[in-house]
Design a protein around this motif. Structure first.
Motif, short mmCIF file in Angstrom:
data_model
loop_
_atom_site.label_atom_id
_atom_site.label_comp_id
_atom_site.label_asym_id
_atom_site.label_seq_id
_atom_site.Cartn_x
_atom_site.Cartn_y
_atom_site.Cartn_z
N SER A 90 0.83 -1.21 0.00
CA SER A 90 0.00 0.00 0.00
C SER A 90 0.87 1.25 0.00
O SER A 90 0.63 2.20 -0.77
CB SER A 90 -0.92 0.01 1.22
OG SER A 90 -1.77 -1.11 1.25
N THR A 91 1.86 1.28 0.88
CA THR A 91 2.70 2.47 0.98
C THR A 91 3.55 2.66 -0.27
O THR A 91 3.74 3.79 -0.73
CB THR A 91 3.61 2.38 2.22
OG1 THR A 91 4.41 1.21 2.15
CG2 THR A 91 2.78 2.34 3.49
N ALA A 92 4.04 1.56 -0.86
CA ALA A 92 4.86 1.67 -2.07
C ALA A 92 4.05 2.18 -3.24
O ALA A 92 4.50 3.06 -4.00
CB ALA A 92 5.49 0.31 -2.40
N LEU A 93 2.84 1.66 -3.41
CA LEU A 93 1.98 2.11 -4.51
C LEU A 93 1.57 3.56 -4.34
O LEU A 93 1.55 4.34 -5.31
CB LEU A 93 0.75 1.22 -4.61
CG LEU A 93 0.95 -0.19 -5.17
CD1 LEU A 93 -0.28 -1.05 -4.91
CD2 LEU A 93 1.25 -0.14 -6.66
N THR A 94 1.24 3.94 -3.12
CA THR A 94 0.83 5.33 -2.87
C THR A 94 1.97 6.29 -3.14
O THR A 94 1.78 7.34 -3.78
CB THR A 94 0.34 5.48 -1.42
OG1 THR A 94 -0.76 4.59 -1.20
CG2 THR A 94 -0.12 6.90 -1.14
N ALA A 95 3.17 5.97 -2.66
CA ALA A 95 4.32 6.85 -2.88
C ALA A 95 4.64 6.98 -4.37
O ALA A 95 4.92 8.09 -4.86
CB ALA A 95 5.54 6.30 -2.13
N ALA A 96 4.57 5.86 -5.09
CA ALA A 96 4.85 5.90 -6.53
C ALA A 96 3.81 6.72 -7.27
O ALA A 96 4.12 7.46 -8.21
CB ALA A 96 4.91 4.49 -7.09
N MET A 97 2.54 6.61 -6.85
CA MET A 97 1.47 7.38 -7.48
C MET A 97 1.66 8.88 -7.25
O MET A 97 1.51 9.70 -8.17
CB MET A 97 0.12 6.91 -6.95
CG MET A 97 -1.09 7.61 -7.54
SD MET A 97 -1.60 9.06 -6.57
CE MET A 97 -2.10 8.28 -5.03
N ILE A 98 2.01 9.26 -6.03
CA ILE A 98 2.23 10.68 -5.72
C ILE A 98 3.41 11.21 -6.53
O ILE A 98 3.34 12.31 -7.11
CB ILE A 98 2.48 10.86 -4.21
CG1 ILE A 98 1.19 10.54 -3.43
CG2 ILE A 98 2.94 12.29 -3.90
CD1 ILE A 98 1.39 10.49 -1.93
N ASP A 99 4.49 10.44 -6.62
CA ASP A 99 5.66 10.86 -7.41
C ASP A 99 5.27 11.04 -8.88
O ASP A 99 5.68 12.01 -9.53
CB ASP A 99 6.78 9.83 -7.30
CG ASP A 99 7.48 9.87 -5.96
OD1 ASP A 99 7.32 10.87 -5.23
OD2 ASP A 99 8.20 8.90 -5.63
N ALA A 100 4.48 10.09 -9.42
CA ALA A 100 4.08 10.16 -10.82
C ALA A 100 3.20 11.37 -11.08
O ALA A 100 3.34 12.06 -12.11
CB ALA A 100 3.36 8.88 -11.23
N GLN A 101 2.29 11.68 -10.16
CA GLN A 101 1.41 12.83 -10.34
C GLN A 101 2.20 14.13 -10.28
O GLN A 101 2.01 15.04 -11.10
CB GLN A 101 0.31 12.82 -9.28
CG GLN A 101 -0.69 13.97 -9.38
CD GLN A 101 -1.60 13.86 -10.58
OE1 GLN A 101 -1.14 13.94 -11.72
NE2 GLN A 101 -2.89 13.67 -10.33
N ALA A 102 3.10 14.23 -9.31
CA ALA A 102 3.92 15.44 -9.19
C ALA A 102 4.80 15.62 -10.42
O ALA A 102 4.95 16.74 -10.93
CB ALA A 102 4.78 15.36 -7.93
N HIS A 103 5.36 14.53 -10.93
CA HIS A 103 6.22 14.61 -12.11
C HIS A 103 5.42 15.05 -13.34
O HIS A 103 5.88 15.90 -14.12
CB HIS A 103 6.86 13.25 -12.36
CG HIS A 103 7.75 13.20 -13.57
ND1 HIS A 103 9.01 13.78 -13.59
CD2 HIS A 103 7.56 12.67 -14.81
CE1 HIS A 103 9.56 13.59 -14.78
NE2 HIS A 103 8.70 12.93 -15.53
N ALA A 104 4.23 14.48 -13.52
CA ALA A 104 3.41 14.82 -14.67
C ALA A 104 2.97 16.27 -14.62
O ALA A 104 3.02 16.99 -15.64
CB ALA A 104 2.18 13.91 -14.72
N MET A 105 2.57 16.75 -13.46
CA MET A 105 2.08 18.12 -13.35
C MET A 105 3.22 19.13 -13.47
O MET A 105 3.04 20.20 -14.05
CB MET A 105 1.34 18.31 -12.03
CG MET A 105 0.08 17.48 -11.92
SD MET A 105 -0.86 17.76 -10.40
CE MET A 105 -1.57 19.36 -10.77
N ALA A 106 4.40 18.77 -12.95
CA ALA A 106 5.54 19.69 -13.06
C ALA A 106 6.00 19.83 -14.50
O ALA A 106 6.54 20.88 -14.89
CB ALA A 106 6.69 19.20 -12.19
N GLY A 107 5.79 18.79 -15.31
CA GLY A 107 6.22 18.83 -16.70
C GLY A 107 5.15 19.30 -17.66
O GLY A 107 5.39 19.36 -18.88
#
Length: 384
Positions: free
Chosen positions: A264-281
């Motif tokens: 759960s924690t690994a998937l959530t952290a990866a999802m947050i990273d992916a969202q932040a990366h997509a929005m920053a770009g």
């Protein structure tokens, strides 16, 4: 879901621990048995309806289509033509940042779901794909006419339903029929449904985007039809007409769901990273990836509460970068003036049809390079 029915409902929820979706499960078995012939019938039926299949369609496909095409007695036919007007009123950037991320995090909080998803690949590899896929489905689902037969939201929702059935079929050999219940069964589907109603609303409220009691009821009426298409047991959602009922259902589900685990924690952290990366770009972005990650963390901590976000491994936000109080105030002020008069409401609706608004650099701290980029950037849509 009346409070006086809660004890009975708690017993009923326990009986659904091992419940799947018989209609969708039978279709998956039929597709495996008959192959392309059944797949062609399913595709044609979803696009053109059961009558288009003639006299002897595959039995499981016909049964699923009959259920999908049955109009629930409580449904207002005009509702589908209007779409989910409550979600459509949310600026696209906030819908992606709040609604999508919180709904996914709520699904990942179930260790059974997280474990099954983790078996499909590393969280980092699949995070961006699942985030984009979920965002596309949600937007197709809420659009005016999106859930009419053969339209993109209708097809995508049934595809999600059949994907759940496929996951159940392929995981049954590894399923321990003990306390954890059926993988991707009724209770996990109910968590997903709550993610896009109650949990998404809590995340939006955290940034100052509130809805009226009337809008609240409208949201649940619309998403009850989504639940119908997803194959969710009607007893789980038919009496959930507002946030209060949704909270009672959430509490019942939480009582039967083990605490989030390392998947759960690994998937959530990866999802947050992916969202932040997509929005920053995204075109027009004015916040760095780190700033967006802090913003998402802050939203989720307010949406879920400290106890659950600690379990999900979502870190606290440094006080210097946590300006959620200011963001909430600005959004509430904007919402007030946009609905101040009929003319301002029309103008707000016109604005929502255009490019998604930027999150101005004044809202969160931004370093010098970020400010230089902001000055050169052109406005554009934010990625979900």
């Amino acid at each position: 879901m009346d409070a006086k029915h809660t004890p009975h409902m708690a017993d009923h929820v326990l009986t659904l621990l091992t419940a799947g979706d018989p209609l969708a499960d039978a279709v998956v078995a039929e597709l495996d048995h008959y192959g392309p012939r059944a797949q062609r019938a399913l595709d044609a039926g979803l696009r053109r309806g059961l009558p288009s299949l003639g006299q002897q369609p595959p039995a499981a496909v016909a049964a699923l289509l009959k259920q999908l095409e049955a109009t629930p007695s409580w449904m207002d036919p005009l509702m589908l033509h209007r779409g989910d007007v409550v979600s459509l009123s949310v600026p696209p950037m906030w819908f992606g940042l709040c609604s999508i991320t919180s709904a996914l995090a709520h699904s990942y909080a179930s260790p059974a779901t997280a474990r099954l998803l983790a078996q499909a690949g590393s969280p980092a590899d699949m995070a961006a794909h699942r985030l984009a896929e979920t965002g596309v489905w949600a937007r197709q689902t809420i659009r005016p006419g999106g859930l009419l037969r053969g339209r993109p939201g209708y097809l995508a929702t049934v595809e999600v339903r059949l994907a759940h059935a496929r996951m159940r079929a392929t995981s049954l050999t590894d399923w321990d029929s003990g306390a954890r219940g059926l993988l991707v069964g009724q209770l996990d589907m109910a968590r997903t449904w709550l993610g896009f109603t109650l949990i998404a609303s809590q995340a939006l409220e955290a940034v100052g985007i509130d809805i009226t009691p009337e809008e609240e009821r409208s949201l649940y009426r619309y998403w009850s039809y989504v639940a119908h298409l997803l194959g969710l047991d009607e007893s789980l959602h038919q009496d959930v007409v507002d946030h209060a009922g949704a909270r009672r259902l959430r509490d019942l589900l939480d009582a039967t769901t083990p605490a989030p685990d390392e998947n759960s924690t690994a998937l959530t952290a990866a999802m947050i990273d992916a969202q932040a990366h997509a929005m920053a770009g995204a075109p027009g972005a004015v916040l760095s990836e780190e700033q967006l990650r802090h913003l998402i963390d802050s939203v989720l901590r307010r949406a879920f509460g400290e106890e659950w976000t600690d379990r999900l491994g979502i870190p606290g936000v440094p006080a210097a970068t946590d300006l959620m109080a200011l963001i909430s105030q600005l959004n509430r002020q904007a919402q007030y003036w946009q609905t101040y008069s009929p003319a301002s409401s029309r103008e707000a609706r016109r604005a929502l049809k255009g490019p998604a608004p930027e999150l101005k650099s004044a809202v969160l701290p931004c370093d010098a390079s970020c400010r230089r980029n902001a000055g050169a950037a052109r406005p554009g849509a934010w990625a979900a």
